[in-house]
Scaffold this motif. Structure first.
Motif, PDB file in Angstrom:
ATOM      1  N   THR A 138      12.113 -49.369 -15.375  1.00 18.37           N
ATOM      2  CA  THR A 138      12.209 -50.560 -16.220  1.00 18.37           C
ATOM      3  C   THR A 138      11.066 -51.525 -15.922  1.00 18.37           C
ATOM      4  N   ILE A 139      10.756 -51.682 -14.636  1.00 16.92           N
ATOM      5  CA  ILE A 139       9.629 -52.557 -14.267  1.00 16.92           C
ATOM      6  C   ILE A 139       8.358 -52.063 -14.944  1.00 16.92           C
ATOM      7  N   GLN A 140       8.127 -50.739 -14.831  1.00 18.46           N
ATOM      8  CA  GLN A 140       6.926 -50.180 -15.452  1.00 18.46           C
ATOM      9  C   GLN A 140       6.942 -50.381 -16.960  1.00 18.46           C
ATOM     10  N   GLY A 141       8.114 -50.198 -17.544  1.00 16.53           N
ATOM     11  CA  GLY A 141       8.226 -50.358 -18.996  1.00 16.53           C
ATOM     12  C   GLY A 141       7.891 -51.772 -19.435  1.00 16.53           C
ATOM     13  N   VAL A 142       8.430 -52.758 -18.704  1.00 16.79           N
ATOM     14  CA  VAL A 142       8.151 -54.156 -19.064  1.00 16.79           C
ATOM     15  C   VAL A 142       6.660 -54.454 -18.923  1.00 16.79           C
ATOM     16  N   ILE A 143       6.057 -53.898 -17.851  1.00 16.31           N
ATOM     17  CA  ILE A 143       4.616 -54.120 -17.651  1.00 16.31           C
ATOM     18  C   ILE A 143       3.822 -53.558 -18.834  1.00 16.31           C
ATOM     19  N   VAL A 144       4.199 -52.361 -19.292  1.00 19.01           N
ATOM     20  CA  VAL A 144       3.511 -51.763 -20.445  1.00 19.01           C
ATOM     21  C   VAL A 144       3.621 -52.696 -21.652  1.00 19.01           C
ATOM     22  N   VAL A 145       4.829 -53.219 -21.862  1.00 15.37           N
ATOM     23  CA  VAL A 145       5.026 -54.096 -23.014  1.00 15.37           C
ATOM     24  C   VAL A 145       4.184 -55.362 -22.886  1.00 15.37           C
ATOM     25  N   PHE A 146       4.178 -55.936 -21.682  1.00 17.01           N
ATOM     26  CA  PHE A 146       3.334 -57.121 -21.452  1.00 17.01           C
ATOM     27  C   PHE A 146       1.868 -56.809 -21.753  1.00 17.01           C
ATOM     28  N   ALA A 147       1.389 -55.671 -21.250  1.00 16.51           N
ATOM     29  CA  ALA A 147      -0.014 -55.314 -21.447  1.00 16.51           C
ATOM     30  C   ALA A 147      -0.323 -55.154 -22.929  1.00 16.51           C
TER      31      ALA A 147
END
Lengths: 319, 355
Positions: free
Chosen positions: B323-332
């Motif tokens: 989930t952390i990685q997913g949120v980071i992708v969305v932020f990017a």
């Protein structure tokens, strides 16, 4: 003789800076007659541009006029209210600046800059009429009217220069102040510019103040020449007199510095020394430290401007 | 000054400009891909180096070893990092963000649900940032070296130094509690039935679509304090930037020329100068958008705002790697999208810029 259109009396302009006050213009008096071209010449930093800006009350703060008056048809420009001043600029006097490449707002089409100028001076003029006025003046200046729809970056330097003049003249002012108008133009464009000024002058009955260090340009079109040095007027006279018989040692030196292709000089003639420090100007004549014909009294007292042989001159040699 | 229309028909020219623009956009999108891979690789490695993992977060420190091992095997955490990485990237290539390690749910589900709240917050925050930043900056520049200029500069420095959450607490206290003008938490009043209008997840849009003006007003009231907090804190940098750029532009020859033509000073400042000064501000806006998102995370915490910033914080505590990685992708993706939009605006404002 008819009344002068512009009269500058004992004008003083100061710029306060951290180490003191720069006396950029001191005790300058000038008369401008309708329809003439006055060349205002001198080295960089002699106060000629400051003088030009003061005519439109555009001296950048903290600089300010600290004394004297500027009379336009008898009315003191320096005492005009804010809205009077806005009308005065554009409708009575216009100024074009040194660098045409940076004098047009890059984000507005040429047309919009014209329409805006007309709109603020004469809001009652309809848009179609304003467009026609702008097209007419552009054609007078030799620019295709289709160019109105361009942004400034698509136009050449010479074209922008002419558009600047067009913007200045659109409200038909009497006086045009041109500050170093040819400095950034190449020689061919410059020749065209001289021609243009001469035409405009006749067409609009324009009075022109040409601020420049280009003595060739002055010789070409000026009727009278005022020579400034260190914030003061050194000599004023007709262009013919000044160029054929410079009296003031500074004028003499300045004209001598023009390279001459016929004389095949081995070395260019230069003037020794540097322009004066305007924060702590030398006592006496500003030019005394560099003057080849300096006398003792020159270093003590500032010479007054006197009439001599039909011109005004500030020099002890001619008293 | 009325807007004058351009009558010169240059349709073929326009068409080629559009083509160039499209090519530019495609290039930019393609450039985003390696950026996201690099970012994700870093996050992936750092998360696994960090002390703690999802298993101990779930089971606590005193769980028996065989339970821990079993759970690790279940989540695939017993494999070497490189294998985990390859597996994850492989899924990502198929547009799959994976499944949460804590909850039985796809990573995309909470993100989808909470992203609109964050977008609403950041857009309104950006609005306040620009409103305060640009107008105060331009005003200060036009009143240079006066008391008012000085006051604006102090404001800029002070708000720049204030932490977002402290500013949020103060606004909650003053405007929310003492004055009672604004709600201090959440996106909408609990008494309003969200399910009657929820369609896109953007409550401002949803309430309007449903024609529920009362709910719309309530949503706007809830949005006000958090976006004001974000806007004020980030406006400091824009005040300073606008002021500096305006001073620069006001010195230019075309401003002097406009003055010499008798254009009124107010028009010179707010029409001629501000439009020119806006170009570097716009560039800065693209760059600062990441900062805005970071600020949004803190604002979401202060205002119990159910956005992905808060989701990220919660899942960091739980070490929910996917989930952390997913949120980071969305932020990017969000940041690159905004910077792309900024670049397109840039070309619209400045005629000298062509793609």
């Amino acid at each position: 003789m008819n009344k002068p259109i512009l009269e500058i009396n004992n004008l003083y302009i100061d710029y306060p800076i951290s180490i003191g006050t720069v006396h950029a213009v001191e005790d300058v008096s000038l008369i401008l007659n309708r329809g003439e071209v006055l060349g205002l010449v001198g080295e960089s930093g002699c106060g000629k541009s400051t003088l030009g800006l003061s005519l439109l009350k555009l001296i950048r703060p903290p600089g300010k006029v600290s004394g004297g008056e500027i009379l336009y048809k008898g009315k003191d420009v320096l005492k005009m209210s804010g809205s009077e001043m806005l009308n005065f600029r554009g409708q009575n006097i216009a100024m074009v600046f040194q660098n045409p490449l940076t004098s047009l707002n890059p984000l507005f089409k040429v047309k919009d800059q014209f329409l805006e100028t007309i709109h603020y001076h004469k809001p009652e003029i309809k848009q179609e009429e304003a467009i026609r006025m702008s097209e007419n003046i552009l054609e007078d200046l030799g620019i295709d009217k289709e160019r109105m729809h361009e942004y400034p970056h698509k136009l050449s330097g010479g074209m922008r220069q002419r558009i600047m003049i067009g913007l200045g003249l659109i409200m038909q002012p009497d006086i045009l102040v041109a500050d170093e108008p040819t400095t950034s133009l190449d020689v061919i464009v410059e020749a065209g510019f001289i021609d243009l000024l001469n035409r405009l002058r006749k067409r609009f009955n324009l009075t022109i103040i040409l601020i420049t260090h280009n003595l060739g340009l002055v010789a070409e079109i000026a009727d009278r020449v005022a020579v400034m040095y260190g914030g003061r007027i050194m000599e004023i006279g007709s262009a013919d007199n000044i160029f054929s018989d410079p009296l003031h040692p500074y004028t003499f030196g300045l004209i001598n510095c023009i390279p001459n292709i016929e004389l095949e000089q081995k070395e260019l003639i230069t003037m020794p020394g540097n322009p004066p420090d305007l924060v702590n100007p030398p006592d006496g004549c500003r030019f005394a430290p560099r003057c080849p014909r300096v006398m003792d009294i020159c270093k003590k007292e500032v010479p007054e401007v006197r009439m001599y042989k039909g011109r005004k001159i500030a020099c002890r040699l001619y008293e | 000054m009325p807007g004058f229309k351009d009558k010169s028909g240059q349709s073929s020219f326009l068409l080629s400009a559009m083509k160039n623009l499209l090519r530019y956009i495609i290039t930019r999108v393609l450039l985003t891909i390696p950026m996201i891979f690099i970012l994700l690789t870093l996050v992936f490695v750092i998360l696994r180096i960090m002390p703690g993992d999802p298993v101990s977060a779930m089971l606590g420190a005193h769980a028996p070893q065989e339970v821990i091992d079993k759970k690790k095997e279940e989540l695939g955490l017993n494999k070497p990092i490189i294998i985990q990485y390859i597996n994850y990237m492989n899924k990502l290539l198929h547009f799959d963000l994976g499944e949460s390690m804590i909850f039985k749910q796809k990573v995309i589900v909470p993100i989808k649900q909470k992203l609109p709240a964050t977008i609403e917050l950041t857009l309104f925050g950006m609005f306040f940032t620009l409103l305060f930043g640009i107008f105060l900056g331009a005003y200060a520049a036009s009143k240079r070296r006066t008391g008012r200029d000085f006051a604006v500069r102090i404001y800029a420095n002070v708000v720049y130094c204030i932490p977002v959450y402290w500013m949020g607490l103060m606004l909650q206290l003053i405007l929310g509690i003492w004055l009672g003008w604004f709600p201090i938490a959440g996106r909408v009043n609990a008494r309003i039935l969200v399910s009657t209008f929820e369609r896109t997840g953007f409550y401002t849009i949803d309430t309007l679509l449903a024609g529920n003006l009362y709910a719309f007003g309530d949503v706007m009231l809830h949005l006000f304090l958090p976006s004001l907090t974000l806007g004020i804190v980030l406006s400091g940098i824009f005040v300073r930037l606008t002021r500096a750029n305006m001073l620069d532009v006001l010195k230019s020859e075309y401003i002097l020329s406009a003055r010499a033509r008798g254009i009124p000073e107010r028009k010179i400042v707010y029409r001629h100068a501000l439009k020119n000064a806006f170009i570097p501000i716009l560039t800065m806006l693209g760059l600062q958008f990441a900062l805005l998102l970071a600020g949004a995370i803190l604002t979401e915490m202060t205002f119990s705002w159910p956005g992905i910033g808060r989701l990220l914080m919660e899942r960091i505590y739980l070490r929910d790697y996917p989930t952390i990685q997913g949120v980071i992708v969305v932020f990017a993706l969000f940041v690159s999208l905004v910077s792309l939009i900024v670049d397109i605006f840039y070309a619209m404002i400045d005629p000298r810029v062509k793609y």
